[in-house]
Motif scaffolding. Structure first.
Motif, PDB file in Angstrom:
ATOM      1  N   GLY A 227      40.481  41.873  41.911  1.00 38.05           N
ATOM      2  CA  GLY A 227      40.968  43.108  42.258  1.00 38.05           C
ATOM      3  C   GLY A 227      41.882  43.509  41.108  1.00 38.05           C
ATOM      4  O   GLY A 227      42.599  42.510  40.764  1.00 38.05           O
ATOM      5  N   PHE A 228      42.198  44.775  40.855  1.00 37.47           N
ATOM      6  CA  PHE A 228      43.289  45.493  40.282  1.00 37.47           C
ATOM      7  C   PHE A 228      44.033  46.306  40.879  1.00 37.47           C
ATOM      8  O   PHE A 228      43.578  47.209  41.401  1.00 37.47           O
ATOM      9  CB  PHE A 228      42.903  45.791  38.983  1.00 37.47           C
ATOM     10  N   GLY A 229      45.187  46.481  40.719  1.00 37.05           N
ATOM     11  CA  GLY A 229      46.051  47.463  41.600  1.00 37.05           C
ATOM     12  C   GLY A 229      46.651  47.103  42.987  1.00 37.05           C
ATOM     13  O   GLY A 229      46.016  46.020  43.422  1.00 37.05           O
ATOM     14  N   LYS A 230      47.350  47.638  43.425  1.00 38.62           N
ATOM     15  CA  LYS A 230      47.928  47.196  44.944  1.00 38.62           C
ATOM     16  C   LYS A 230      47.327  47.467  46.006  1.00 38.62           C
ATOM     17  O   LYS A 230      46.375  46.742  46.293  1.00 38.62           O
ATOM     18  CB  LYS A 230      49.431  47.790  45.063  1.00 38.62           C
ATOM     19  N   GLU A 231      47.362  48.596  46.725  1.00 42.25           N
ATOM     20  CA  GLU A 231      46.368  48.820  47.687  1.00 42.25           C
ATOM     21  C   GLU A 231      46.115  50.427  47.889  1.00 42.25           C
ATOM     22  O   GLU A 231      46.993  51.239  47.326  1.00 42.25           O
ATOM     23  CB  GLU A 231      47.238  48.278  49.140  1.00 42.25           C
ATOM     24  N   GLY A 272      40.419  54.401  45.167  1.00 37.54           N
ATOM     25  CA  GLY A 272      40.087  53.170  45.010  1.00 37.54           C
ATOM     26  C   GLY A 272      38.418  53.276  44.624  1.00 37.54           C
ATOM     27  O   GLY A 272      37.766  54.018  44.817  1.00 37.54           O
ATOM     28  N   ILE A 273      37.977  52.121  43.834  1.00 42.62           N
ATOM     29  CA  ILE A 273      36.576  52.168  43.302  1.00 42.62           C
ATOM     30  C   ILE A 273      36.214  50.615  43.563  1.00 42.62           C
ATOM     31  O   ILE A 273      36.986  49.648  43.504  1.00 42.62           O
ATOM     32  CB  ILE A 273      36.450  52.166  41.836  1.00 42.62           C
ATOM     33  N   VAL A 274      35.171  50.573  44.197  1.00 50.69           N
ATOM     34  CA  VAL A 274      34.319  49.267  44.724  1.00 50.69           C
ATOM     35  C   VAL A 274      33.049  49.185  43.778  1.00 50.69           C
ATOM     36  O   VAL A 274      32.214  50.022  43.949  1.00 50.69           O
ATOM     37  CB  VAL A 274      34.295  49.134  46.213  1.00 50.69           C
ATOM     38  N   LEU A 275      32.930  48.016  43.091  1.00 51.06           N
ATOM     39  CA  LEU A 275      31.754  47.825  42.109  1.00 51.06           C
ATOM     40  C   LEU A 275      31.387  46.535  42.379  1.00 51.06           C
ATOM     41  O   LEU A 275      32.227  45.471  42.700  1.00 51.06           O
ATOM     42  CB  LEU A 275      32.059  47.991  40.666  1.00 51.06           C
ATOM     43  N   VAL A 304      43.148  51.521  42.745  1.00 51.76           N
ATOM     44  CA  VAL A 304      42.734  50.204  43.057  1.00 51.76           C
ATOM     45  C   VAL A 304      41.224  49.863  42.675  1.00 51.76           C
ATOM     46  O   VAL A 304      40.414  50.576  42.998  1.00 51.76           O
ATOM     47  CB  VAL A 304      43.096  49.676  44.676  1.00 51.76           C
ATOM     48  N   LEU A 305      40.936  48.869  41.912  1.00 52.87           N
ATOM     49  CA  LEU A 305      39.505  48.532  41.624  1.00 52.87           C
ATOM     50  C   LEU A 305      39.141  46.934  42.260  1.00 52.87           C
ATOM     51  O   LEU A 305      39.933  46.381  42.063  1.00 52.87           O
ATOM     52  CB  LEU A 305      39.332  48.567  40.065  1.00 52.87           C
ATOM     53  N   LEU A 306      38.028  46.961  42.812  1.00 46.69           N
ATOM     54  CA  LEU A 306      37.697  45.776  43.527  1.00 46.69           C
ATOM     55  C   LEU A 306      36.430  45.571  42.735  1.00 46.69           C
ATOM     56  O   LEU A 306      35.446  46.293  43.133  1.00 46.69           O
ATOM     57  CB  LEU A 306      37.613  46.029  44.946  1.00 46.69           C
ATOM     58  N   LEU A 307      36.224  44.316  42.449  1.00 46.47           N
ATOM     59  CA  LEU A 307      34.770  43.712  42.123  1.00 46.47           C
ATOM     60  C   LEU A 307      34.285  42.850  43.095  1.00 46.47           C
ATOM     61  O   LEU A 307      34.719  41.471  43.187  1.00 46.47           O
ATOM     62  CB  LEU A 307      34.861  43.028  40.687  1.00 46.47           C
ATOM     63  N   LEU A 308      33.254  42.993  43.752  1.00 47.16           N
ATOM     64  CA  LEU A 308      32.622  42.092  44.613  1.00 47.16           C
ATOM     65  C   LEU A 308      32.017  40.797  44.164  1.00 47.16           C
ATOM     66  O   LEU A 308      32.219  39.812  44.642  1.00 47.16           O
ATOM     67  CB  LEU A 308      31.686  42.992  45.456  1.00 47.16           C
ATOM     68  N   ASP A 309      31.432  40.916  42.905  1.00 46.42           N
ATOM     69  CA  ASP A 309      30.851  39.699  42.308  1.00 46.42           C
ATOM     70  C   ASP A 309      31.580  39.212  40.958  1.00 46.42           C
ATOM     71  O   ASP A 309      30.929  38.413  40.192  1.00 46.42           O
ATOM     72  CB  ASP A 309      29.224  39.993  42.018  1.00 46.42           C
ATOM     73  N   ALA A 332      38.461  53.471  55.061  1.00 50.74           N
ATOM     74  CA  ALA A 332      38.612  52.154  54.408  1.00 50.74           C
ATOM     75  C   ALA A 332      40.100  51.927  53.943  1.00 50.74           C
ATOM     76  O   ALA A 332      40.730  52.607  53.421  1.00 50.74           O
ATOM     77  CB  ALA A 332      37.673  52.152  53.338  1.00 50.74           C
ATOM     78  N   TYR A 333      40.264  50.557  54.049  1.00 46.45           N
ATOM     79  CA  TYR A 333      41.644  49.955  53.197  1.00 46.45           C
ATOM     80  C   TYR A 333      41.138  49.033  52.178  1.00 46.45           C
ATOM     81  O   TYR A 333      40.221  48.173  52.565  1.00 46.45           O
ATOM     82  CB  TYR A 333      42.334  49.440  54.472  1.00 46.45           C
ATOM     83  N   LEU A 334      41.597  49.324  50.973  1.00 46.94           N
ATOM     84  CA  LEU A 334      41.654  48.155  49.770  1.00 46.94           C
ATOM     85  C   LEU A 334      42.935  47.675  49.333  1.00 46.94           C
ATOM     86  O   LEU A 334      43.738  48.307  49.240  1.00 46.94           O
ATOM     87  CB  LEU A 334      40.845  49.322  48.841  1.00 46.94           C
ATOM     88  N   ASN A 335      42.641  46.142  49.022  1.00 47.65           N
ATOM     89  CA  ASN A 335      43.716  45.592  48.518  1.00 47.65           C
ATOM     90  C   ASN A 335      43.530  44.772  47.446  1.00 47.65           C
ATOM     91  O   ASN A 335      42.472  44.010  47.685  1.00 47.65           O
ATOM     92  CB  ASN A 335      44.580  44.774  49.517  1.00 47.65           C
ATOM     93  N   GLY A 336      44.104  45.019  46.266  1.00 49.98           N
ATOM     94  CA  GLY A 336      43.482  44.511  45.210  1.00 49.98           C
ATOM     95  C   GLY A 336      44.262  43.161  44.601  1.00 49.98           C
ATOM     96  O   GLY A 336      43.930  42.384  43.594  1.00 49.98           O
ATOM     97  N   MET A 337      45.179  42.676  45.519  1.00 51.29           N
ATOM     98  CA  MET A 337      45.884  41.571  45.339  1.00 51.29           C
ATOM     99  C   MET A 337      44.880  40.226  45.115  1.00 51.29           C
ATOM    100  O   MET A 337      44.166  39.985  46.047  1.00 51.29           O
ATOM    101  CB  MET A 337      46.866  41.232  46.306  1.00 51.29           C
ATOM    102  N   THR A 338      45.034  39.546  44.185  1.00 45.67           N
ATOM    103  CA  THR A 338      44.273  38.373  43.787  1.00 45.67           C
ATOM    104  C   THR A 338      45.040  37.482  42.945  1.00 45.67           C
ATOM    105  O   THR A 338      45.881  37.544  42.352  1.00 45.67           O
ATOM    106  CB  THR A 338      43.096  38.953  42.778  1.00 45.67           C
ATOM    107  N   GLN A 339      44.911  36.155  43.618  1.00 45.77           N
ATOM    108  CA  GLN A 339      45.448  34.881  43.063  1.00 45.77           C
ATOM    109  C   GLN A 339      44.454  33.852  42.806  1.00 45.77           C
ATOM    110  O   GLN A 339      43.925  33.539  44.053  1.00 45.77           O
ATOM    111  CB  GLN A 339      46.754  34.454  43.851  1.00 45.77           C
ATOM    112  N   ILE A 340      44.102  33.191  41.676  1.00 47.56           N
ATOM    113  CA  ILE A 340      43.114  32.597  41.372  1.00 47.56           C
ATOM    114  C   ILE A 340      43.531  30.985  41.377  1.00 47.56           C
ATOM    115  O   ILE A 340      42.855  30.080  41.733  1.00 47.56           O
ATOM    116  CB  ILE A 340      42.420  32.772  40.027  1.00 47.56           C
ATOM    117  N   ARG A 341      44.896  30.843  41.053  1.00 48.06           N
ATOM    118  CA  ARG A 341      45.316  29.544  41.130  1.00 48.06           C
ATOM    119  C   ARG A 341      45.840  28.917  42.318  1.00 48.06           C
ATOM    120  O   ARG A 341      45.291  29.683  43.434  1.00 48.06           O
ATOM    121  CB  ARG A 341      46.794  29.643  40.282  1.00 48.06           C
ATOM    122  N   ALA A 342      46.654  28.177  42.544  1.00 52.99           N
ATOM    123  CA  ALA A 342      46.958  27.462  43.806  1.00 52.99           C
ATOM    124  C   ALA A 342      47.440  28.561  44.853  1.00 52.99           C
ATOM    125  O   ALA A 342      48.002  29.489  44.601  1.00 52.99           O
ATOM    126  CB  ALA A 342      48.347  26.530  43.554  1.00 52.99           C
ATOM    127  N   GLY A 343      46.928  28.428  46.046  1.00 51.38           N
ATOM    128  CA  GLY A 343      47.141  29.100  46.964  1.00 51.38           C
ATOM    129  C   GLY A 343      46.154  30.380  46.804  1.00 51.38           C
ATOM    130  O   GLY A 343      46.748  31.625  46.694  1.00 51.38           O
TER     131      GLY A 343
END
Length: 353
Positions: A227-231, A272-275, A304-309, A332-343
């Motif tokens: 995701g991108f953007g906060k919430e 927000g946008i969900v794709l 906020v942009l969220l990519l499901l796949d 709907a509530y959308l949160n773009g926070m993403t962390q791919i590394r540890a945690g």
């Protein structure tokens, strides 16, 4: 795609505030649940090793403070005797707390003390011996700019036979206003007022003292890949083409949306946008800058942009599209926070039933 379930969502701020709701209260997405004022406390990196002519590894042999100690402005942090009657010293530039003593860099890191937020008035005209309507000519800082404690707010230039006159700031603060009738300048410590909204409808299950609440609701929780953007929060609107009535909506599209259309959706007021998928070029056109996928969601991007796949150009699976279509108009509530590394943290979409 997701089952209807009871969802608990923590809504908190990271500093003390005032919780405005009680346990058992019903809340809507735009209900303010906690309000606070964040007093910005700067970090000061005080160079020690070079001042004392020692190596960084020797710093602990000469410092007079420990991590966690409070210090006053001007208090000696470290000293070293050079000759019998001469000592090298390094003092604190600020009132605060020693957060770290680094034997790697040779610095002491001090976080300044939380200061009074009350506005302070300085009569610049009186201090410079001029009329109130003259102060704009001699201001060193503009309204909205910050000035350090002991820094010049305004000054009269040197003239033959006269010393430089300055109006000195008594605090580190932002210039809030300038009155050309009285000659006064108002300063205030930089701070941020925070009002946190519930973000989703439900019931306050628990109050977390001075921090926020836990909200309980019934609905569907869907995690994305990135995701991108906060919430953001808003009403679900499923679209197959760009429409005019997008203000405040969370847009869900079955197909990939090109970058120029993503920008148009943002301009029309969608939150927000969900794709299913999108490519990097389209995302960067939406945000107008390069994006990074290691840790996202820390920057407010206006939408906020969220990519499901994940990254790509595939359309949404038919069963997923039908699922979202059945929830058209829901909150709907959308949160773009993403962390791919540890945690690992995944972006999420919560749709209340």
């Amino acid at each position: 795609m997701s089952e209807l379930t009871t969802i608990r969502k923590e809504r908190t701020i990271h500093f003390p505030g005032k919780v405005l709701v009680e346990e058992g209260d019903k809340v809507e997405p735009d209900t303010i649940v906690v309000r606070g004022v964040y007093n910005l406390r700067r970090l000061f990196f005080v160079e020690i090793a070079d001042s004392l002519q020692i190596t960084p590894a020797q710093i602990n042999d000469y410092v007079l403070k420990e991590e966690g100690d409070d210090v006053e402005e001007g208090e000696i942090l470290a000293k070293k005797r050079i000759f019998l009657a001469e000592t090298a010293k390094r003092s604190s530039p600020v009132e605060g707390t020693v957060e770290r003593i680094s034997s790697t860099s040779g610095h002491i890191i001090i976080r300044e003390r939380e200061m009074d937020l009350e506005p302070r008035k300085v009569n610049v005209a009186e201090e410079l011996g001029i009329q109130g309507n003259e102060i704009p000519r001699y201001m060193k800082k503009k309204v909205g700019e910050a000035v350090e404690k002991g820094g010049a707010i305004a000054e009269l230039p040197l003239t033959a036979g006269f010393r430089l006159k300055q109006s000195i700031s008594p605090i580190y603060g932002e210039i809030k206003s300038m009155d050309t009738e009285t000659g006064e300048v108002v300063l205030q410590r930089p701070h941020e007022k925070i009002e946190l909204k519930a973000g989703l409808p439900g019931e306050v299950e628990k109050v977390i003292s001075e921090k926020g609440v836990i909200i309980k609701t019934r609905g569907y929780r869907i995690q994305g890949i990135i995701g991108f953007g906060k919430e953001a929060f808003g009403e679900v609107k499923c679209v197959e083409k760009i429409e005019d009535s997008l203000e405040g909506k969370i847009i869900i599209s079955k197909k990939r949306i090109p970058g120029e259309e993503l920008k148009l959706i943002k301009e029309k007021g969608a939150r927000g946008i969900v794709l299913s998928e999108s490519n990097v070029a389209d995302i960067e056109e939406l945000f107008g800058e390069e994006v990074y996928s290691g840790v996202t969601g820390k920057v407010d991007r206006g939408i906020v942009l969220l990519l499901l796949d994940g990254f790509g150009e595939k359309s949404m699976k038919e069963e997923n599209w039908e699922f979202f279509m059945s929830l058209e108009g829901a909150s709907a509530y959308l949160n773009g926070m993403t962390q791919i590394r540890a945690g690992v943290i995944r972006p999420e979409l919560i749709i209340s039933s």
